[in-house]
Design an enzyme around this catalytic site. Structure first.
Site, mmCIF file in Angstrom:
data_model
loop_
_atom_site.group_PDB
_atom_site.id
_atom_site.type_symbol
_atom_site.label_atom_id
_atom_site.label_comp_id
_atom_site.label_asym_id
_atom_site.label_seq_id
_atom_site.Cartn_x
_atom_site.Cartn_y
_atom_site.Cartn_z
ATOM 1 N N TYR A 75 -1.541 -1.051 10.426
ATOM 2 C CA TYR A 75 -1.717 -1.413 9.013
ATOM 3 C C TYR A 75 -0.539 -0.891 8.181
ATOM 4 O O TYR A 75 0.071 -1.646 7.421
ATOM 5 C CB TYR A 75 -3.033 -0.843 8.474
ATOM 6 N N SER A 97 0.841 -1.207 0.000
ATOM 7 C CA SER A 97 0.000 0.000 0.000
ATOM 8 C C SER A 97 0.869 1.247 0.000
ATOM 9 O O SER A 97 1.991 1.231 0.533
ATOM 10 C CB SER A 97 -0.861 -0.011 1.268
HETATM 11 N N1 LIG Z 1 -8.829 -1.400 -1.150
HETATM 12 C C1 LIG Z 1 -7.863 -0.519 -0.890
HETATM 13 O O1 LIG Z 1 -8.104 0.697 -0.830
HETATM 14 C C2 LIG Z 1 -6.433 -0.999 -0.728
HETATM 15 C C3 LIG Z 1 -5.399 -0.041 -0.764
HETATM 16 C C4 LIG Z 1 -4.082 -0.463 -0.626
HETATM 17 C C5 LIG Z 1 -3.794 -1.808 -0.459
HETATM 18 N N2 LIG Z 1 -4.810 -2.727 -0.415
HETATM 19 C C6 LIG Z 1 -4.456 -4.131 -0.200
HETATM 20 O O2 LIG Z 1 -5.069 -4.936 -1.195
HETATM 21 C C7 LIG Z 1 -5.214 -6.265 -0.686
HETATM 22 C C8 LIG Z 1 -6.614 -6.766 -1.033
HETATM 23 O O3 LIG Z 1 -7.571 -5.991 -0.340
HETATM 24 P P1 LIG Z 1 -8.987 -5.608 -0.985
HETATM 25 O O4 LIG Z 1 -9.022 -4.140 -1.118
HETATM 26 O O5 LIG Z 1 -9.273 -6.427 -2.182
HETATM 27 O O6 LIG Z 1 -9.964 -5.978 0.251
HETATM 28 P P2 LIG Z 1 -11.101 -7.079 0.413
HETATM 29 O O7 LIG Z 1 -12.145 -6.938 -0.646
HETATM 30 O O8 LIG Z 1 -11.520 -6.995 1.846
HETATM 31 O O9 LIG Z 1 -10.339 -8.472 0.160
HETATM 32 C C9 LIG Z 1 -9.462 -9.026 1.102
HETATM 33 C C10 LIG Z 1 -9.201 -10.480 0.737
HETATM 34 O O10 LIG Z 1 -8.249 -11.012 1.681
HETATM 35 C C11 LIG Z 1 -8.735 -12.252 2.141
HETATM 36 N N3 LIG Z 1 -8.268 -12.537 3.487
HETATM 37 C C12 LIG Z 1 -8.301 -11.763 4.591
HETATM 38 N N4 LIG Z 1 -7.796 -12.409 5.643
HETATM 39 C C13 LIG Z 1 -7.407 -13.643 5.189
HETATM 40 C C14 LIG Z 1 -6.818 -14.784 5.801
HETATM 41 N N5 LIG Z 1 -6.506 -14.803 7.110
HETATM 42 N N6 LIG Z 1 -6.570 -15.863 5.017
HETATM 43 C C15 LIG Z 1 -6.889 -15.856 3.709
HETATM 44 N N7 LIG Z 1 -7.436 -14.816 3.072
HETATM 45 C C16 LIG Z 1 -7.704 -13.712 3.820
HETATM 46 C C17 LIG Z 1 -10.260 -12.131 2.100
HETATM 47 O O11 LIG Z 1 -10.853 -13.432 1.964
HETATM 48 P P3 LIG Z 1 -11.649 -14.215 3.107
HETATM 49 O O12 LIG Z 1 -12.246 -13.192 4.027
HETATM 50 O O13 LIG Z 1 -12.680 -15.011 2.346
HETATM 51 O O14 LIG Z 1 -10.628 -15.096 3.744
HETATM 52 C C18 LIG Z 1 -10.458 -11.343 0.811
HETATM 53 O O15 LIG Z 1 -10.496 -12.206 -0.283
HETATM 54 C C19 LIG Z 1 -4.941 -6.187 0.822
HETATM 55 O O16 LIG Z 1 -3.636 -6.685 1.075
HETATM 56 C C20 LIG Z 1 -4.993 -4.692 1.111
HETATM 57 O O17 LIG Z 1 -4.178 -4.329 2.206
HETATM 58 C C21 LIG Z 1 -6.126 -2.340 -0.556
#
Ligand SMILES: NC(=O)c1ccc[n+]([C@@H]2O[C@H](COP(=O)([O-])OP(=O)(O)OC[C@H]3O[C@@H](n4cnc5c(N)ncnc54)[C@H](OP(=O)(O)O)[C@@H]3O)[C@@H](O)[C@H]2O)c1
Length: 259
Positions: free
Chosen positions: A155, A142
């Site tokens: 985070y 991020s």
């Molecule tokens: N959205 C943003 O603004 C943003 C910005 C910067 C970085 N990111 C990064 O992008 C990545 C994806 O996030 P997203 O935005 O797509 O959020 P999201 O829609 O909440 O997706 C998160 C994913 O991570 C999985 N997950 C969480 N805990 C887990 C565990 N213990 N074991 C296996 N899977 C797990 C969830 O699946 P289950 O709950 O089904 O396990 C889900 O598929 C993250 O690393 C986040 O930090 C996001």
């Protein structure tokens, strides 16, 4: 179509789900892991309804904090597709709250997911990449990794950790012909805000938000490059540069944003 195989953690929603679909449409075979297996099954049904040709999707229930479930999913991948070439270490969770006043359970869950989860994913996938003779690891970090982030400090620090290891892992795996890319993602429209741990469910408060397919497409495109670091938007580059050249200003803005 390609014989390359992709392993994506956190494929049940958001960036992981969108990236899975784009790789599948491009003809890759993909293993997607997450805890919510019913979400992965729905994704599999969606993949099977796509117009041919497209790759195959293998759903594999797995918790990134549990290394055995990842090793099992990698073995399942090898049994099914015969190889593994690309890891997208994407699973992650957010957190809001002061370091002193937050629930330790929430902080622990975040650290185990965002830090251990990436390490476990890399350690599970690299032996299979070595067998394939090459590989590419995408670490989904991020832009928050580079700035002091009061009330989102745990985070930001977890993302600083995974961004920090990128350069070392790149050099450690160079001789294996395995590339490593650090993806500094900015705000993206996903379920991230509603899944966030801790006190704050407030969303980005007016910050420009990317479409999830823009991030997914960039991840897919980067597999044909050897980039060490990817930052998608000018806005996100300004945040990173601000963190380097005016860290005090960024920290003040972050405090206002996150509190
Ligand atoms: N959205 C943003 O603004 C943003 C910005 C910067 C970085 N990111 C990064 O992008 C990545 C994806 O996030 P997203 O935005 O797509 O959020 P999201 O829609 O909440 O997706 C998160 C994913 O991570 C999985 N997950 C969480 N805990 C887990 C565990 N213990 N074991 C296996 N899977 C797990 C969830 O699946 P289950 O709950 O089904 O396990 C889900 O598929 C993250 O690393 C986040 O930090 C996001």
């Amino acid at each position: 179509m390609t014989d390359k195989v992709v392993f994506i953690t956190g494929a049940s929603s958001g960036i992981g789900r969108a990236t899975t679909l784009l790789f599948i449409r491009a003809g890759y075979n993909v293993t997607g892991t997450a805890r919510r297996i019913e979400r992965l099954q729905t994704l599999k049904n969606e993949v099977e309804a796509l117009p041919s040709p497209h790759g195959t999707f293998l759903p594999a229930q797995g918790d990134v904090t549990q290394p055995d479930t990842l090793s099992d999913a990698v073995q399942h991948t090898l049994d099914t597709f015969g190889r593994l070439d690309i890891l997208v270490a994407n699973a992650g969770v957010g957190h809001r709250g002061a370091i002193v006043d937050s629930e330790w359970d929430d902080m622990q869950t975040l650290l185990r997911t965002n830090i251990d989860g990436v390490l476990h994913s890399i350690r599970a996938c690299v032996p299979a990449m070595r067998q394939s003779g090459s590989g590419h690891i995408m670490i989904v970090s991020s832009v928050a990794a580079n700035i002091s982030s009061p009330y989102a400090a745990i985070y930001a620090a977890s993302k600083a950790f995974v961004s920090s290891i990128t350069g070392s892992v790149r050099l450690e795996l160079e001789a294996d012909n395995i590339k490593v890319t650090d993806f500094l993602v900015g705000r993206t429209e996903t379920e991230f805000d509603s899944n966030r741990l801790g006190s704050g469910k407030r969303s980005g408060g007016g910050l420009p938000t990317m479409d999830v397919d823009q991030v997914a497409q960039a991840i897919v495109n980067t597999t044909t490059t050897n980039r060490k670091r990817v930052i998608l938007r000018l806005f996100d580059r300004l945040i990173v540069w601000g963190g380097i050249f005016t860290p005090w200003l960024l920290a003040r803005l972050a405090k206002r944003q996150y509190k």
